[in-house]
Design a protein around this motif. Sequence first.
Motif, PDB file in Angstrom:
ATOM      1  N   ASP A 242      41.466  67.798 -23.869  1.00 24.39           N
ATOM      2  CA  ASP A 242      41.781  66.633 -24.693  1.00 24.39           C
ATOM      3  C   ASP A 242      42.629  67.060 -25.879  1.00 24.39           C
ATOM      4  O   ASP A 242      42.885  68.251 -26.082  1.00 24.39           O
ATOM      5  N   LYS A 243      43.064  66.080 -26.672  1.00 26.20           N
ATOM      6  CA  LYS A 243      43.955  66.375 -27.805  1.00 26.20           C
ATOM      7  C   LYS A 243      43.282  67.251 -28.846  1.00 26.20           C
ATOM      8  O   LYS A 243      43.923  68.127 -29.447  1.00 26.20           O
ATOM      9  N   ALA A 244      42.005  67.036 -29.058  1.00 27.42           N
ATOM     10  CA  ALA A 244      41.281  67.853 -30.026  1.00 27.42           C
ATOM     11  C   ALA A 244      41.231  69.309 -29.578  1.00 27.42           C
ATOM     12  O   ALA A 244      41.385  70.231 -30.393  1.00 27.42           O
ATOM     13  N   GLY A 245      41.046  69.501 -28.279  1.00 26.27           N
ATOM     14  CA  GLY A 245      41.022  70.859 -27.749  1.00 26.27           C
ATOM     15  C   GLY A 245      42.368  71.541 -27.887  1.00 26.27           C
ATOM     16  O   GLY A 245      42.448  72.719 -28.248  1.00 26.27           O
ATOM     17  N   LEU A 246      43.430  70.793 -27.617  1.00 25.33           N
ATOM     18  CA  LEU A 246      44.771  71.358 -27.752  1.00 25.33           C
ATOM     19  C   LEU A 246      45.055  71.708 -29.210  1.00 25.33           C
ATOM     20  O   LEU A 246      45.625  72.761 -29.506  1.00 25.33           O
ATOM     21  N   GLN A 247      44.631  70.851 -30.124  1.00 26.39           N
ATOM     22  CA  GLN A 247      44.851  71.133 -31.541  1.00 26.39           C
ATOM     23  C   GLN A 247      44.092  72.383 -31.967  1.00 26.39           C
ATOM     24  O   GLN A 247      44.597  73.186 -32.768  1.00 26.39           O
ATOM     25  N   ALA A 248      42.891  72.559 -31.436  1.00 25.89           N
ATOM     26  CA  ALA A 248      42.126  73.771 -31.750  1.00 25.89           C
ATOM     27  C   ALA A 248      42.863  75.021 -31.258  1.00 25.89           C
ATOM     28  O   ALA A 248      42.878  76.054 -31.946  1.00 25.89           O
ATOM     29  N   LYS A 249      43.490  74.931 -30.087  1.00 18.93           N
ATOM     30  CA  LYS A 249      44.263  76.054 -29.568  1.00 18.93           C
ATOM     31  C   LYS A 249      45.473  76.327 -30.471  1.00 18.93           C
ATOM     32  O   LYS A 249      45.809  77.487 -30.739  1.00 18.93           O
ATOM     33  N   ILE A 250      46.123  75.259 -30.903  1.00 19.79           N
ATOM     34  CA  ILE A 250      47.285  75.414 -31.785  1.00 19.79           C
ATOM     35  C   ILE A 250      46.873  76.089 -33.089  1.00 19.79           C
ATOM     36  O   ILE A 250      47.536  77.025 -33.575  1.00 19.79           O
ATOM     37  N   ASP A 251      45.746  75.652 -33.654  1.00 18.12           N
ATOM     38  CA  ASP A 251      45.266  76.243 -34.905  1.00 18.12           C
ATOM     39  C   ASP A 251      44.949  77.723 -34.724  1.00 18.12           C
ATOM     40  O   ASP A 251      45.274  78.556 -35.587  1.00 18.12           O
ATOM     41  N   ASP A 252      44.316  78.056 -33.603  1.00 21.86           N
ATOM     42  CA  ASP A 252      43.990  79.466 -33.347  1.00 21.86           C
ATOM     43  C   ASP A 252      45.252  80.293 -33.186  1.00 21.86           C
ATOM     44  O   ASP A 252      45.312  81.450 -33.631  1.00 21.86           O
ATOM     45  N   ASN A 253      46.264  79.730 -32.557  1.00 21.03           N
ATOM     46  CA  ASN A 253      47.514  80.464 -32.390  1.00 21.03           C
ATOM     47  C   ASN A 253      48.226  80.691 -33.719  1.00 21.03           C
ATOM     48  O   ASN A 253      48.875  81.720 -33.909  1.00 21.03           O
ATOM     49  N   LYS A 254      48.101  79.758 -34.641  1.00 19.88           N
ATOM     50  CA  LYS A 254      48.667  79.989 -35.970  1.00 19.88           C
ATOM     51  C   LYS A 254      47.943  81.135 -36.670  1.00 19.88           C
ATOM     52  O   LYS A 254      48.571  81.951 -37.361  1.00 19.88           O
ATOM     53  N   ARG A 255      46.632  81.227 -36.465  1.00 20.96           N
ATOM     54  CA  ARG A 255      45.899  82.377 -37.006  1.00 20.96           C
ATOM     55  C   ARG A 255      46.379  83.670 -36.361  1.00 20.96           C
ATOM     56  O   ARG A 255      46.510  84.705 -37.036  1.00 20.96           O
TER      57      ARG A 255
ATOM     58  N   GLU B 194      50.924  69.111 -15.806  1.00 19.73           N
ATOM     59  CA  GLU B 194      50.381  68.787 -17.121  1.00 19.73           C
ATOM     60  C   GLU B 194      50.023  70.060 -17.887  1.00 19.73           C
ATOM     61  O   GLU B 194      50.250  70.157 -19.101  1.00 19.73           O
ATOM     62  N   ALA B 195      49.467  71.053 -17.194  1.00 21.02           N
ATOM     63  CA  ALA B 195      49.147  72.324 -17.858  1.00 21.02           C
ATOM     64  C   ALA B 195      50.414  72.959 -18.413  1.00 21.02           C
ATOM     65  O   ALA B 195      50.437  73.436 -19.561  1.00 21.02           O
ATOM     66  N   ARG B 196      51.480  72.940 -17.632  1.00 25.61           N
ATOM     67  CA  ARG B 196      52.734  73.541 -18.096  1.00 25.61           C
ATOM     68  C   ARG B 196      53.332  72.731 -19.247  1.00 25.61           C
ATOM     69  O   ARG B 196      53.930  73.316 -20.161  1.00 25.61           O
ATOM     70  N   LYS B 197      53.160  71.431 -19.230  1.00 23.77           N
ATOM     71  CA  LYS B 197      53.631  70.611 -20.344  1.00 23.77           C
ATOM     72  C   LYS B 197      52.865  70.961 -21.617  1.00 23.77           C
ATOM     73  O   LYS B 197      53.449  71.072 -22.707  1.00 23.77           O
ATOM     74  N   GLN B 198      51.552  71.138 -21.500  1.00 20.54           N
ATOM     75  CA  GLN B 198      50.759  71.495 -22.665  1.00 20.54           C
ATOM     76  C   GLN B 198      51.157  72.863 -23.211  1.00 20.54           C
ATOM     77  O   GLN B 198      51.133  73.088 -24.426  1.00 20.54           O
ATOM     78  N   VAL B 199      51.524  73.771 -22.327  1.00 22.31           N
ATOM     79  CA  VAL B 199      52.004  75.076 -22.778  1.00 22.31           C
ATOM     80  C   VAL B 199      53.271  74.916 -23.613  1.00 22.31           C
ATOM     81  O   VAL B 199      53.388  75.458 -24.720  1.00 22.31           O
ATOM     82  N   ALA B 200      54.227  74.167 -23.096  1.00 27.05           N
ATOM     83  CA  ALA B 200      55.476  73.946 -23.834  1.00 27.05           C
ATOM     84  C   ALA B 200      55.203  73.242 -25.156  1.00 27.05           C
ATOM     85  O   ALA B 200      55.756  73.620 -26.205  1.00 27.05           O
ATOM     86  N   ASP B 201      54.333  72.240 -25.130  1.00 29.90           N
ATOM     87  CA  ASP B 201      54.005  71.514 -26.349  1.00 29.90           C
ATOM     88  C   ASP B 201      53.293  72.414 -27.355  1.00 29.90           C
ATOM     89  O   ASP B 201      53.538  72.337 -28.573  1.00 29.90           O
ATOM     90  N   GLY B 202      52.405  73.257 -26.847  1.00 28.52           N
ATOM     91  CA  GLY B 202      51.655  74.139 -27.732  1.00 28.52           C
ATOM     92  C   GLY B 202      52.554  75.164 -28.415  1.00 28.52           C
ATOM     93  O   GLY B 202      52.440  75.396 -29.628  1.00 28.52           O
ATOM     94  N   ILE B 203      53.443  75.772 -27.642  1.00 26.43           N
ATOM     95  CA  ILE B 203      54.362  76.744 -28.246  1.00 26.43           C
ATOM     96  C   ILE B 203      55.278  76.052 -29.242  1.00 26.43           C
ATOM     97  O   ILE B 203      55.536  76.564 -30.346  1.00 26.43           O
ATOM     98  N   ALA B 204      55.767  74.869 -28.871  1.00 21.08           N
ATOM     99  CA  ALA B 204      56.632  74.109 -29.783  1.00 21.08           C
ATOM    100  C   ALA B 204      55.914  73.798 -31.090  1.00 21.08           C
ATOM    101  O   ALA B 204      56.528  73.779 -32.165  1.00 21.08           O
TER     102      ALA B 204
END
Length: 275
Positions: A74-87, A116-126
């Motif tokens: 979900d979006k919350a999970g993706l945001q948590a991944k993004i936050d961890d990647n910034k760390r 969808e997984a590949r889209k989330q990867v691109a979105d996450g890196i972006a």
Amino acid sequence: MSLEGRLSINLATTRGSWGFAEAVDGCLRHGITAIAPWRDQVEAIGLKEAARIVEANGLKVTGLCRGGMFPAEDKAGLQAKIDDNKRAVDEAAALNADCLVLVVGGLAGASKNMPEARKQVADGIAAILPYAREVGMPLAIEPLHPMYAADRACVNTLSQSLDLCVELGEGVGVAVDVYHVWWDPELATQIARAGQMGAILAHHICDWLVPTTDLLLDRGMMGDGVIDLPAIRRMVEEAGFHGPQEVEIFSRDNWWKRPGDEVLSTCIERFETVC
């Protein structure tokens, strides 16, 4: 001939024997001045102390492993991944690493939706890229062998990785790990393409054993398997990458059971003779 500038040790290779500080001491005993630690190893000793050790010993950090693992349910999970990647970007910067290596992640939960997984990867890196650019930390997408597509990385070829680099722009490159790409019929073409883009940020080496008893934890020491390491090295160097070759070996039932000094002396001997 000095190993400086030629050989790096990914600290996964000595994980069976040593933590961060012990691995650094071992590398220095063997004349190795470049390392690539994992985030859990840094966390165990503390980022401040790890950075102090790196600076005090004049070490080159060829990469920090790892960021990525973006797909979420979900979006919350993706945001948590993004936050961890910034760390992770912050940690890599504190260590003055050459790059943050991204193992991008596979299918989330019970999903079977690979696009969808590949889209989330691109979105996450972006999502993390502006921050990585701000702190000057290159992001190295590491394509993993297709056997990991479901659980570890839905980006499986250099071609896919370089397409992402084109889509995302400045600040993103690739890590060329022989274990994951040696089989690819487009390997030479894609390494040359990466060179034209200036996108090669890291070159990881080990070997593919036949038979392989565990697809994650039975990597081989260079020379013990079927990968044509000199051929890939030539490709990478002709593409313009002349940084250290980084030995990264996961070997639960062999090299992780041996003394760290034996592992490092073998890495050096094989690097000099078969790579």
